[in-house]
Design an enzyme around this catalytic site. Structure first.
Site, mmCIF file in Angstrom:
data_model
loop_
_atom_site.group_PDB
_atom_site.id
_atom_site.type_symbol
_atom_site.label_atom_id
_atom_site.label_comp_id
_atom_site.label_asym_id
_atom_site.label_seq_id
_atom_site.Cartn_x
_atom_site.Cartn_y
_atom_site.Cartn_z
ATOM 1 N N CYS A 112 20.054 -3.867 9.428
ATOM 2 C CA CYS A 112 20.985 -3.757 10.550
ATOM 3 C C CYS A 112 22.079 -2.780 10.108
ATOM 4 O O CYS A 112 21.950 -2.131 9.075
ATOM 5 C CB CYS A 112 21.565 -5.114 10.944
ATOM 6 S SG CYS A 112 22.685 -5.822 9.737
ATOM 7 N N ALA A 113 23.152 -2.689 10.845
ATOM 8 C CA ALA A 113 24.198 -1.727 10.508
ATOM 9 C C ALA A 113 24.910 -2.064 9.201
ATOM 10 O O ALA A 113 25.173 -1.193 8.381
ATOM 11 C CB ALA A 113 25.207 -1.629 11.647
#
Length: 134
Positions: A92-93
């Protein structure tokens, strides 16, 4: 000794920040791998890379070859590899959503699911390839 007395607040802050950094490891959360360890899993063991970001985030930038399955859709199992013995690197980020997704995946039988520590940010810092969707 006078240094400790005069700078006790800074020492306390250093100990507290170190404790916060170690907390996820100590509480036994989802397994995490560094970007270099993820590359080894991908190259040596044919790990599947799943990006749990929202589609707009995924389109902006993602690990080359990653498959987008948003965190909200993980429980449905759609798009996940059929072979549950394969390693799965979840991205994810920043690494927070991917850790949550790993917990869900392990509950679904994907025992080799690992989170990319630091997420796409760490991947970029390691100068590893990313791509954008058209």
């Amino acid at each position: 000794m006078s240094f400790i007395v005069e700078n006790w607040i800074w020492l306390l802050a250093a100990v507290a920040s170190g404790g916060l950094l170690l907390w996820p490891r100590l509480k036994g959360g989802a397994d995490g791998v560094s970007p270099n360890e993820a590359v080894q899993l991908i190259n040596r063991e044919k790990a599947v890379v799943i990006d749990v970001c929202e589609p707009a985030e995924f389109a902006a930038a993602h690990v080359v070859g990653a498959k987008n399955i948003p965190l909200a859709d993980i429980a449905g199992g759609k798009g996940l590899p059929g072979n549950k013995s394969l390693p799965v690197v979840v991205v994810c980020a920043s690494g927070i959503r991917s850790a949550k997704a790993c917990t869900q995946l392990k509950g679904m039988g994907y025992e080799r699911a690992v989170s990319l520590m630091g997420g796409l940010s760490a991947w970029r810092e390691a100068n590893l390839p990313i791509e954008k969707s058209a």
